[in-house]
Design an enzyme around this catalytic site. Structure first.
Site, PDB file in Angstrom:
ATOM      1  N   SER A  21       4.957   0.718 -24.593  1.00 32.09           N
ATOM      2  CA  SER A  21       4.938   1.430 -25.869  1.00 32.09           C
ATOM      3  C   SER A  21       6.041   2.485 -25.949  1.00 32.09           C
ATOM      4  O   SER A  21       6.274   3.226 -25.000  1.00 32.09           O
ATOM      5  CB  SER A  21       3.576   2.107 -26.044  1.00 32.09           C
ATOM      6  OG  SER A  21       3.576   2.904 -27.207  1.00 32.09           O
ATOM      7  N   ASN A  69      11.933  11.981 -21.487  1.00 27.45           N
ATOM      8  CA  ASN A  69      11.892  11.947 -22.948  1.00 27.45           C
ATOM      9  C   ASN A  69      10.798  12.854 -23.458  1.00 27.45           C
ATOM     10  O   ASN A  69       9.788  13.067 -22.794  1.00 27.45           O
ATOM     11  CB  ASN A  69      11.693  10.516 -23.458  1.00 27.45           C
ATOM     12  CG  ASN A  69      10.221  10.146 -23.569  1.00 27.45           C
ATOM     13  OD1 ASN A  69       9.540  10.535 -24.524  1.00 27.45           O
ATOM     14  ND2 ASN A  69       9.717   9.426 -22.569  1.00 27.45           N
ATOM     15  N   CYS A 129      -0.087  10.766 -23.346  1.00 29.28           N
ATOM     16  CA  CYS A 129       1.242  11.210 -23.778  1.00 29.28           C
ATOM     17  C   CYS A 129       1.456  12.660 -23.351  1.00 29.28           C
ATOM     18  O   CYS A 129       0.679  13.531 -23.708  1.00 29.28           O
ATOM     19  CB  CYS A 129       1.394  11.098 -25.291  1.00 29.28           C
ATOM     20  SG  CYS A 129       3.013  11.697 -25.831  1.00 29.28           S
ATOM     21  N   LYS A 164      -4.473   3.469 -21.549  1.00 33.47           N
ATOM     22  CA  LYS A 164      -3.254   3.803 -20.803  1.00 33.47           C
ATOM     23  C   LYS A 164      -3.444   5.150 -20.130  1.00 33.47           C
ATOM     24  O   LYS A 164      -3.683   6.168 -20.794  1.00 33.47           O
ATOM     25  CB  LYS A 164      -2.052   3.836 -21.739  1.00 33.47           C
ATOM     26  CG  LYS A 164      -0.723   4.033 -21.010  1.00 33.47           C
ATOM     27  CD  LYS A 164       0.452   3.680 -21.915  1.00 33.47           C
ATOM     28  CE  LYS A 164       1.781   3.835 -21.226  1.00 33.47           C
ATOM     29  NZ  LYS A 164       2.888   3.384 -22.099  1.00 33.47           N
ATOM     30  N   ILE A 190       1.482   2.942 -15.402  1.00 30.12           N
ATOM     31  CA  ILE A 190       1.181   4.330 -15.681  1.00 30.12           C
ATOM     32  C   ILE A 190       2.006   4.805 -16.878  1.00 30.12           C
ATOM     33  O   ILE A 190       3.045   4.217 -17.200  1.00 30.12           O
ATOM     34  CB  ILE A 190       1.523   5.233 -14.448  1.00 30.12           C
ATOM     35  CG1 ILE A 190       2.997   5.109 -14.089  1.00 30.12           C
ATOM     36  CG2 ILE A 190       0.606   4.990 -13.310  1.00 30.12           C
ATOM     37  CD1 ILE A 190       3.489   6.004 -12.967  1.00 30.12           C
ATOM     38  N   ASN A 191       1.572   5.886 -17.509  1.00 30.16           N
ATOM     39  CA  ASN A 191       2.413   6.573 -18.476  1.00 30.16           C
ATOM     40  C   ASN A 191       3.449   7.387 -17.690  1.00 30.16           C
ATOM     41  O   ASN A 191       3.502   7.312 -16.458  1.00 30.16           O
ATOM     42  CB  ASN A 191       1.559   7.464 -19.393  1.00 30.16           C
ATOM     43  CG  ASN A 191       2.236   7.679 -20.752  1.00 30.16           C
ATOM     44  OD1 ASN A 191       3.453   7.902 -20.829  1.00 30.16           O
ATOM     45  ND2 ASN A 191       1.462   7.623 -21.816  1.00 30.16           N
ATOM     46  N   THR A 192       4.250   8.162 -18.384  1.00 33.59           N
ATOM     47  CA  THR A 192       5.328   8.897 -17.709  1.00 33.59           C
ATOM     48  C   THR A 192       4.799  10.063 -16.888  1.00 33.59           C
ATOM     49  O   THR A 192       3.706  10.569 -17.120  1.00 33.59           O
ATOM     50  CB  THR A 192       6.324   9.445 -18.748  1.00 33.59           C
ATOM     51  OG1 THR A 192       5.587  10.210 -19.707  1.00 33.59           O
ATOM     52  CG2 THR A 192       7.071   8.329 -19.451  1.00 33.59           C
ATOM     53  N   GLY A 216      11.545   5.206 -15.703  1.00 35.63           N
ATOM     54  CA  GLY A 216      12.666   4.534 -15.055  1.00 35.63           C
ATOM     55  C   GLY A 216      12.386   4.251 -13.587  1.00 35.63           C
ATOM     56  O   GLY A 216      11.331   4.604 -13.054  1.00 35.63           O
ATOM     57  N   GLY A 243       9.209   1.801 -14.429  1.00 38.84           N
ATOM     58  CA  GLY A 243      10.504   1.527 -13.810  1.00 38.84           C
ATOM     59  C   GLY A 243      10.779   0.084 -13.455  1.00 38.84           C
ATOM     60  O   GLY A 243      11.660  -0.196 -12.645  1.00 38.84           O
TER      61      GLY A 243
END
Lengths: 303, 262
Positions: A21, A69, A129, A164, A190-192, A216, A243
């Site tokens: 996403s 981001n 998020c 998520k 995973i999310n960031t 990444g 990543g």
């Protein structure tokens, strides 16, 4: 050629390669570059009830083998999505999973109710998020709050609910157990990772939002570890992400226990990454003489 | 706008213009045929994952018969440093053409082109296209020194070039903004096209509003996808509820469409 078909939470896919996403817009953006109908499923940018302008200031900062981001869920809102975007997204003939984000349980429920019967194949609950003030990661770091929103959404919709999760917790296994007990049909891991970069010329944080989400190849081992741990603790399928740039990377997640993978930041490095990953997986199975690729899921700890 | 595609482009030429400015010419026939002035490409700048992101570079020149595309760029960091070491015969990955370029139609109009520094790169492609439509061009070019007025002689083929430099080594000492004010006092123009650093764009935006001359501004921003998918390169739109994607709604905006931050 190896058949890579898989079913996640009742959603049938021709292969296990999805998009993460927020990195792939709504599909149409990438369609001039490659045939997006080759993907296993499309996952939307995070949708909110009302249009969301996102964060002001600089939103991206490149970091070693990745990027930070802080977009802040810029999206046109669920109504515009259903009316103007979803028909084109569905025209590719692959399942569309709507990623939804709210500030409260009620907003998640309203989004789920609105999307029920809209033509999406499933929901991905974004309770992870890192770039919004309310909801998002705040909900997703507390197992009780997370379970409550998942239970409310599961009750409100007939669609499969994928949750998520954020890696920004001490115990991701406990969190995963809580949302699975609350009715999650699958997990996205995973999310960031929450991060920060400072511009040493200005002496100020590089991002307008100060902190951002790291993605990444830099985060891949963290994600593989999370999948490895959670896959052994829960009984629902896992969509692994973090990543993934090559078929080798995707296999790492699959062997750790993921039943599907999502490609995200890799699109920024190589817009054809997902197609190459699908081809890599087919070649790997052919080369290894694997009749059913799904025997690879979790094979690193099962055998 | 032409069809966007992912290509592996062979380096035809890499010319060092000064210590850190380069003119890179790539063999990219599809891109050369499809590109419009003001569009850009995302160029892969590295052999591993560091740097991870591609670099957005505006198209300096597209020669469709030769199948060649040129990029005029300055080394600013790790990515462009890597790019500058590519030699003839080597390959770079490239996604393009991307974005919304300059809009122009009709014949024999009078336009003012304004550019400064390496940001003036897209002006050559634009000037060539406008000259092909018999436009009369007044081109204002600013740079640090005479030596960094890289495309001056190429631009002179398409219009009258007025140069100004920070150190006075070519033209007067000063900023291209001073030339802009003078040009607008002396002449009348149907359109203004501008690219370069923020102060130049802001001056053109103000002049456009004050004098009612339509202007188009080419913006620069950090980008990740280049395709309008990631929402990473937005700028504020004049409509406060809208964030505009520099890579998709831009990089060339009508002056009144955007709010330029300092």
């Amino acid at each position: 050629m190896t058949d890579l078909a898989v079913s996640i939470a009742g959603i049938s896919m021709s292969n296990p390669v999805l998009v993460a996403s927020g990195t792939f817009g709504y599909g149409a953006e990438y369609h001039p570059v490659f045939d997006v109908s080759r993907l296993g499923a499309l996952v939307t940018k995070g949708l909110t009830l009302r249009p969301c302008a996102g964060n002001p200031g600089r939103r991206l900062c490149e970091t070693p083998a990745g990027l930070l981001n802080a977009i802040g869920l810029q999206n046109p809102g669920v109504e515009v999505f259903i009316g103007d975007i979803l028909p084109a997204m569905r025209s590719y003939g692959v399942p569309v999973i709507a990623n939804i984000a709210g500030a409260t349980d009620e907003e998640y429920v309203a989004l789920a109710e609105r999307l029920d019967g809209s033509g999406v194949a499933g929901l991905e609950l974004n309770i992870s998020c890192p770039n919004v003030q309310a909801g998002g990661m705040a909900l997703g770091t507390d197992p009780c709050l997370a379970a409550s929103v998942v239970a409310a959404v599961v009750q409100a919709t007939s669609l499969p609910v994928i949750v998520k999760l954020t890696p920004n917790v001490t115990d991701i296994v406990g969190l995963a157990r809580a949302v699975v007990d609350a009715g999650a049909a699958a997990l996205s891991l995973i999310n960031t990772l929450l991060g920060l970069a400072i511009d040493v010329e200005t002496g100020r944080p590089a991002l307008g939002n100060i902190t951002g989400g790291l993605s990444g190849p830099a985060i891949r081992p963290v994600a593989v570890r999370a999948v490895w741990q959670v896959a052994q603790a829960v009984d629902v399928p896992i969509i692994g992400m973090g990543g993934i740039c090559t078929g080798r990377d995707a296999l790492e997640f699959i062997l750790a226990g993921a039943s599907a993978v999502a490609v995200g930041s890799a699109f920024f490095h190589d817009p054809l990454a997902a197609v190459k990953i699908i081809e890599d997986l087919e070649r790997y199975c052919d080369r290894k003489g694997i009749a059913d690729w799904r025997t690879l899921i979790g094979a690193a700890w099962k055998s | 706008m032409g069809q966007t595609g992912e290509y592996t482009a062979r380096v035809i030429r890499q010319e060092a213009l000064d210590a850190d400015a380069f003119l890179l010419t790539l063999e990219a026939p599809e891109l050369a045929a499809a590109a419009q002035p003001g569009q850009f490409a995302m160029i892969g700048c590295g052999s591993g994952y560091d740097p991870f992101l591609r670099r957005p570079l505006s198209i300096h020149r597209a020669q469709s018969t030769a199948g060649a595309v040129s990029f005029l760029y300055r080394v600013r960091g790790q990515g462009t440093e890597w790019l500058a070491t590519r030699r003839q015969g080597e390959f770079v990955p490239l996604l393009g053409p991307l974005g919304r370029g300059f809009r122009f139609a009709g014949n024999s109009r009078r336009a003012l082109l304004v550019g400064a520094g390496i940001g003036a790169a897209p002006l050559l492609f634009l000037a060539e296209a406008l000259a092909g439509l018999n436009w009369t061009l007044n081109i204002l070019l600013g740079a640090r020194t005479a030596h960094s007025l890289f495309c001056r002689s190429a631009l002179e083929r398409y219009g009258r070039v007025h140069a100004i430099t920070d150190d006075g080594s070519a033209g007067r000492r000063g900023s291209v903004n001073a030339l802009l004010q003078e040009a607008l006092k002396k002449g009348t123009y149907a359109d203004i096209f501008a690219c370069g650093p923020q102060p130049v764009l802001q001056a053109v935006q103000r002049a456009s509003a004050d004098r009612g001359i339509p202007a188009q501004l080419s913006l620069e921003e950090n980008m990740a996808c280049g395709l309008g998918a990631c929402m990473g390169c937005t700028c504020r739109g004049s409509d406060p509820s809208r964030m505009l994607r520099v890579c998709a709604e831009g990089p060339v905006f009508d002056a009144e469409e955007v709010i330029l931050d300092d």
